[in-house]
Design a protein around this motif. Structure first.
Motif, PDB file in Angstrom:
ATOM      1  N   HIS A 867      -9.910   0.518  -2.441  1.00  0.00           N
ATOM      2  CA  HIS A 867      -8.426   0.941  -2.047  1.00  0.00           C
ATOM      3  C   HIS A 867      -8.093   0.165  -1.017  1.00  0.00           C
ATOM      4  N   ASN A 871      -5.078  -2.833  -1.097  1.00  0.00           N
ATOM      5  CA  ASN A 871      -3.611  -2.303  -0.202  1.00  0.00           C
ATOM      6  C   ASN A 871      -3.487  -2.589   1.076  1.00  0.00           C
ATOM      7  N   ASN A 877       2.515  -1.430  -2.107  1.00  0.00           N
ATOM      8  CA  ASN A 877       2.818  -0.030  -2.291  1.00  0.00           C
ATOM      9  C   ASN A 877       3.577   0.130  -3.798  1.00  0.00           C
ATOM     10  N   LEU A 893       3.315   3.638  -5.555  1.00  0.00           N
ATOM     11  CA  LEU A 893       2.161   4.129  -4.908  1.00  0.00           C
ATOM     12  C   LEU A 893       2.161   5.564  -4.486  1.00  0.00           C
ATOM     13  N   SER A 927      -5.671   1.533  -8.010  1.00  0.00           N
ATOM     14  CA  SER A 927      -5.008   0.311  -7.057  1.00  0.00           C
ATOM     15  C   SER A 927      -5.535  -1.070  -7.583  1.00  0.00           C
TER      16      SER A 927
END
Length: 951
Positions: A867, A871, A877, A893, A927
C-alpha cells in the motif's frame, strides 16, 4: 505479547506436564524394584496454576492435540486475560486467543456428526477453570478480560475478584497478586482442599471440585443481598448452608447447619433472657445473655427484613436461632428439631483497625463490624421468634480483656433506605459536591443505586456523624459539631461500611468509611454489554442510632484516567479509522481537482461539519445496533454506549491531531535545517575549502559505483525487497520501519523542494536577490511564514487563480505530494506501533534463539508495505481500468478508504483494534492489484501503438 512466543510456551507446558507425570512413574517403579512399600496409585493429572499470560497458556495446553487425555483437570488462573489480550494489537496474538477460546467453547459441547447423530460427550467435561482477577488496582488485566463467560460454562468454572475473596478482601496490582500473603495463603489452602484424603488424588467429580473452590474462595454472600441490590446476575452468589429447601410435597423445609461441635461456651447464664420491644437491638458487651425478638410484632408495617452487624466471632461469640415458638430453657435447644440455627449464614467482612484503648478495658471508639447477617421474609416464614445469644466475656489470666464488642440489628423496610442517583446527579457532582442527609432511626442498610458505573465515574464518598442522641444529653443543638459531641458519636456509633457491587467486578468492601474514593473494576457500555452493566450499587451499613451527612463528588481526573485505561483498545481502533477518514478526505478533494489539504485540515473537516460527523462517527454506532440484532447478541445500553463511543472518537481525533502536528513540526525543522546546511555548504565549497572539495570528490566517486547507481536508480524496488525480507525473516515491525523511512525521506525532499521553490519565487517577485546562496551570504534573509498547516505561504508565479482548472506550480505539486505522503506515513506509523509490544518481546528473546515470524503477521505486513509503495503519488488515488463492454472504469481510492475506516471503527467498538490491520492489508492488496492491471493495460497500449506505427 506475541502470538509466536505463546505458541512456544504452550509446547513447553505440554512437555513439562508429560515429564512430571513420567517422573512419578519412574519413581514408583524404582521403589518397587528396591522393595520399598508403596501405597496409593500414581497421579494421572496435574493442577495448572497460571499467572497473567501463563493462565492463557495453561488453557491452550489443555486443548493441545499432543496432551494426554485427562492429564489436566483443574486450572487456576490469577490475573489472566481470557477474553482477549490486554493490548490487542498484533493480528497473530488476536488469532491465538480467538482459536483457543473457540476450541474451549466446542470442548464443552456434545460431539455430534453432521446428521446430528451422537458421537461422544464433551471433551472438556472433566475440566474445571477458576479465574481470579486483581480488581481495580490491576491496570494491566482488568476484570472484564478475566471473565470466563461464553468460554467456560458456569457448571465448570467462574471468575472471582480478589476484593470478594474470603480472607483476602483486597485489590492488588498485577504482580502483587503473586506475593500478597492473604492471597497466597487462601489459594494454598484451596489447592490442598481439592485433594481427597482417602486417595491422595484430586476429587474426580467436577462438581465437588467446583464446590471446593466456591466454598474456599467466595465470600458467602447470601441471596438476600442480591435481592436487596436487585442485580440481574449474581455471579458472586453461592448457596450457603442453612437456606430453605422444599420437600417432596412442596412444603417449605428449613435446613439447619449448626456450629462446629468443638466450639463451646458457658451456657449457664442464658436463662437471663432479654425481651426486645423495639425494632433495633444493640449489644455493647459480651454479657452471656440471650435476646428475644418477636418477628411478627417487630417485623410488621413492611419491616420484614432483618439485618445484623457485629464484631463478635460467629459460633464462638454469638449465635442466632429461629424459633417457631418460645423456648423454655437452654437444654431444649439441641433437642428441638424445629429450632433452626442460622449463624452459618453470617458473612465475614473485612474490619478496620481495632479501637484504641487508653487503658485496659477502656472504650474510646465503637468497634468496627467484622460480620454482617441478613434475613429476608422468606427466611423467617413459619417462625415467630428470633434469638441472639451472646457468649460471656472470656477471662484469661494475666492478659488484658479483649477490645470492646458491638452488635446492632434492626427490622427495617428496604424501600425506606433506597436512593437512586441519576446520571445527571453524578455529572452535577463534578462541579459541586452533593450532600445526602440520613436522620436518626434511619435504616441500617442504605442502598445507593448509581446510574453510571463507578468504574467509569468514581465517586468520593464521605460519611460524617452529625448527631447521636446528643439532644437527650442536655447539650445545645448548635454544639453538635464540637469535639466533645464528635467523640461521643464515635463512642456510640460503629464506623460505616460500604459494600460496592458491580455486575462484572463483583463485591468490593470499604470498611471504616470516612472519606474514600469508591470505584469498581468494570468496563461498561461495550458492544457486548448487557442493559444493566452500566449500574453500580453501593450498600451502606450505618448505625441507626446516629444521624449522618453524606457528601458525594465525582473526580474528573479519576474518570479520565479510568476512561483511557479501560477503553484504550477502542481509542486505538478509532484512531486508525480517523486516519482512514482523513485519507478519504484528501483523495476525494484530489479527484475533484482541488488542492490536497493537510491532515489537520482533513481531521477538522471530518469532526466539525455535521454532514461529515454523522456518517463517519454516528452512523457506524447505529449499524452496530443493527448487527447486534442480526447476530442475536445482547443489546448494549443505548445512551451510555453512544456517549462513550463518541467520547472515545473525540479522544482518537485528538491523538491523531497531536501526532500530525508533532510530525509537521519535525518535518519543518528538518527541512529548514537541511536548506540552511546545504546553502552554507555551497558557500564554503565556493570559498575554496580544500577538505570540502576532497570530501565531495570522494562522495562523488562512491555514488558513481555501478552498484550504488543501480540502487539509486531503483529506490522503490530496493525499499520493497528490503522491507519484505525483514518482515518475513526478522520481524514485521522492521519491514514497516523501512517503509516509514521511505515515507520520511520522500516527505522531507518534497517539503525541502517546496520551501526552496517558494523562496525563489519570493525573491523573484521582490527583485532583491538572485540566488538562494546569496540570500544567506547577504544581510537580508527570507522569512518563513509557518502557521502550522504547511499551506503555501509564498506567492507562486503561476498562481493566478484558485480554481481547480488553474495550472499548479512546482511548489504546489511538491506541497500536495508532501500532504499525501504524510497521511500515509501516519497510517503506517500507527501500524508499526501496533507491533511494538511484540518487537519488545522479540528483543528480550534474542539470546534464547529466534524463530521466523508468524505467517499471518508477515503476510499482512507485506500487504501494508505494498500500500505504501503503490500509492506514493497523489495521482494514484484514482485508477482508470478499461474493461470490455465498459468504456472507462474509474476506481476511486477514497471509497476504499471509507470502507476501511468503517471496518476499523467496528474493530474499535469490538475492542479488537488488531482487526483494523486486516483493513490496512486489504487496501494494500487492492492497490497493488489495480496498479498492476493499470500498468499492464498501459504496456498493451504502447505495444499496439508501436506496431501500428511500424505498419
Amino acid at each position: 505479547m506475541d502470538g509466536a512466543i505463546l505458541e512456544e510456551h504452550t509446547e513447553y507446558v505440554v512437555y513439562a506436564i508429560h515429564k512430571i507425570l513420567d517422573q512419578y512413574k519412574v519413581s514408583y517403579d524404582a521403589r518397587i524394584r528396591e522393595g520399598t512399600p508403596v501405597s496409593g496409585s500414581l497421579p494421572n493429572s496435574v493442577i495448572l496454576v497460571g499467572h497473567s499470560m501463563g493462565g492463557v497458556v495453561a488453557r491452550a495446553a489443555v486443548i493441545h492435540p499432543r496432551l494426554r487425555k485427562s492429564a489436566v483437570e483443574t486450572v487456576l488462573t490469577m490475573a489472566s486475560p481470557h477474553k482477549s489480550p490486554p493490548v490487542p494489537l498484533q493480528p497473530s496474538l488476536g488469532h491465538y486467543f480467538a482459536r483457543v477460546n473457540s476450541e474451549w467453547r466446542e470442548g464443552y459441547k456434545v460431539q455430534r456428526t453432521n446428521t446430528g447423530r451422537y458421537v461422544s460427550g464433551p471433551a472438556l467435561s472433566h475440566v474445571v477453570v477458576v479465574s481470579i482477577s486483581g480488581a481495580y488496582n490491576d491496570y494491566q488485566v482488568r476484570s472484564q478480560l478475566a471473565l470466563l463467560d461464553n468460554i467456560v460454562p458456569p457448571t465448570h468454572g467462574f471468575m472471582i475478584s480478589s476484593t470478594a475473596m474470603k480472607n483476602v478482601w483486597l485489590s492488588m496490582e498485577h504482580q502483587a497478586i503473586l506475593w500478597c500473603n492473604q492471597m497466597v495463603v487462601q489459594v494454598s489452602h484451596t489447592l490442598l482442599s481439592l485433594i481427597d484424603s482417602r486417595t491422595g488424588q484430586p476429587f474426580p467429580d467436577t462438581q465437588k471440585r467446583l464446590a471446593v473452590f466456591a466454598r474456599m474462595l467466595r465470600s458467602g454472600i447470601s441471596d438476600n443481598f442480591n435481592r436487596m441490590m436487585q442485580l440481574p446476575s449474581s455471579k458472586q452468589s453461592m448457596h450457603v448452608p442453612g437456606q430453605n429447601t422444599q420437600d417432596a410435597t412442596g412444603s417449605l423445609v428449613h435446613r439447619s447447619v449448626s456450629c462446629p461441635a468443638n466450639i463451646h461456651w458457658n451456657e449457664e447464664g442464658l436463662d437471663r433472657d432479654l425481651y426486645i420491644q423495639t425494632n433495633v437491638v444493640t449489644v455493647l458487651a459480651m454479657d452471656g445473655r440471650r435476646r428475644w425478638l418477636d418477628i411478627q410484632k417487630l417485623g410488621s408495617n413492611g419491616k420484614n427484613h432483618f439485618v445484623f452487624v457485629t464484631n463478635l466471632e460467629p459460633c464462638s461469640g454469638i449465635r442466632i436461632h429461629l424459633w417457631p415458638e418460645k423456648g423454655k430453657s437452654s437444654p431444649d435447644l439441641p433437642l428441638n428439631d424445629r429450632v433452626v440455627e442460622v449463624t452459618s449464614m453470617m458473612m465475614r467482612i473485612p474490619s478496620g483497625p481495632a479501637p484504641r484503648q487508653l487503658e485496659p478495658g477502656s472504650q474510646t471508639e465503637q468497634a468496627p463490624p467484622s460480620a454482617v447477617f441478613w434475613l429476608g421474609p422468606e427466611d423467617m416464614r413459619d417462625f415467630k421468634f428470633l434469638t441472639i445469644s451472646v457468649a460471656p466475656r472470656p477471662s484469661v489470666s494475666g492478659r488484658p480483656p479483649p477490645a470492646v464488642s458491638m452488635a446492632v440489628g434492626q427490622f427495617f423496610n428496604p424501600d425506606e433506605g433506597k436512593k437512586d442517583l441519576s446520571a445527571w446527579f453524578m455529572l452535577q457532582s463534578i462541579y459541586s459536591q452533593k450532600e445526602l442527609l440520613l436522620e436518626e432511626a434511619h435504616p441500617l442498610a442504605v442502598k445507593l443505586s448509581f446510574a453510571v458505573s463507578l468504574g467509569l465515574l468514581p465517586v468520593t464518598l464521605s460519611m460524617k456523624a452529625v448527631s447521636c442522641g446528643i439532644k437527650n444529653t442536655g447539650l445545645p443543638e448548635e454544639e453538635a459539631g464540637d469535639p466533645e459531641s464528635t467523640n461521643l458519636c464515635k463512642l456510640r456509633c460503629f464506623p460505616p461500611v460500604a459494600l460496592a457491587w458491580d455486575d462484572t467486578a463483583g463485591l468490593s468492601i470499604y470498611p471504616n468509611l470516612n472519606t474514600k474514593t469508591i470505584f469498581v473494576d468494570s468496563t461498561p457500555a461495550l458492544w457486548s454489554s448487557t442493559q444493566h452493566s452500566e449500574k453500580t450499587v453501593v450498600l451502606l451499613l450505618v448505625d441507626p442510632h446516629c444521624s449522618y451527612k453524606s457528601s458525594i463528588s465525582t473526580s474528573v481526573s479519576a474518570a479520565a484516567s479510568r476512561l483511557l485505561l479501560q477503553y484504550c483498545p477502542k481509542i486505538v481502533g478509532f484512531s486508525i479509522a480517523v486516519i482512514f477518514f482523513a485519507l478519504m478526505r484528501q483523495a476525494c478533494l484530489w479527484d475533484a481537482g482541488l488542492r490536497i489539504p493537510t491532515m489537520l485540515t482533513a481531521l477538522q473537516s471530518n469532526l466539525t461539519l455535521l454532514s461529515h460527523l454523522f456518517p463517519l462517527a454516528i452512523l457506524p454506532i447505529f449499524l452496530s445496533f443493527f448487527l447486534s440484532v442480526l447476530l442475536s447478541r445482547p443489546f448494549p445500553p443505548f445512551a451510555s454506549f453512544i456517549g462513550i463511543s463518541l467520547i472515545c472518537y473525540i479522544f482518537a481525533n485528538g491523538f491523531v491531531a497531536i501526532l500530525a502536528l508533532i510530525s509537521h513540526l519535525v518535518f519543518f525543522v528538518a527541512a529548514v535545517t537541511h536548506i540552511f546546511i546545504k546553502t552554507r555548504w555551497q558557500m564554503w565549497e565556493q570559498n575554496g575549502f580544500i577538505f570540502l572539495r576532497w570530501f565531495v570528490n570522494l562522495s562523488s566517486s562512491f555514488f558513481s559505483l555501478k552498484g550504488v547507481r543501480v540502487l539509486r536508480a531503483n529506490p522503490v524496488l530496493v525499499t520493497v525487497l528490503a522491507a519484505m525480507i525483514f518482515a518475513c525473516l526478522v520481524h514485521p515491525a522492521f519491514g514497516l520501519l523501512i517503509l516509514l523511512c521511505s515515507h520520511f525521506f520522500f516527505c522531507h525532499n518534497a517539503l525541502c523542494s517546496f520551501l526552496m521553490a517558494s523562496c525563489r519565487n519570493h525573491e523573484q517577485n521582490n527583485g532583491t536577490l538572485d540566488s538562494l546562496s546569496q540570500v544567506h551570504n547577504g544581510s537580508e534573509r527570507p522569512r518563513f511564514k509557518f502557521d502550522g498547516s504547511f499551506d503555501r505561504t509564498f506567492p507562486s508565479e503561476n498562481d493566478s487563480s484558485n480554481s481547480p482548472d488553474s495550472s499548479k506550480s512546482f511548489s504546489d505539486t511538491q506541497l500536495d505530494a508532501f500532504h499525501h505522503r504524510h497521511g500515509l506515513l501516519l497510517l503506517h506509523f500507527v501500524a508499526t506501533m501496533m507491533f511494538a509490544p511484540s518487537m519488545v518481546a522479540w528483543f528480550q528473546r534474542l539470546a534464547m534463539g529466534k524463530s521466523l515470524p508468524r505467517l499471518l503477521d508477515s503476510t499482512l505486513c507485506i500487504c501494508v508495505i505494498l500500500h505504501g509503495i503503490c500509492n506514493t503519488k497523489p495521482e494514484f488515488n484514482s485508477f482508470f481500468l478499461p474493461i470490455r463492454g465498459v468504456p472507462i472504469l474509474k476506481v476511486r481510492l477514497y471509497f476504499l478508504y471509507l470502507i476501511a475506516g468503517y471496518c476499523s471503527y467496528f474493530a474499535g467498538l469490538a475492542m479488537a483494534p488488531y482487526i483494523a490491520f486486516y483493513a490496512m492489508a486489504a487496501i494494500g492488496a487492492i492497490s497493488f492489484t489495480l496498479r498492476m492491471l493499470q500498468r499492464r493495460n498501459r504496456d498493451t497500449k504502447q505495444v499496439t501503438y508501436g506496431s501500428r506505427k511500424r505498419h
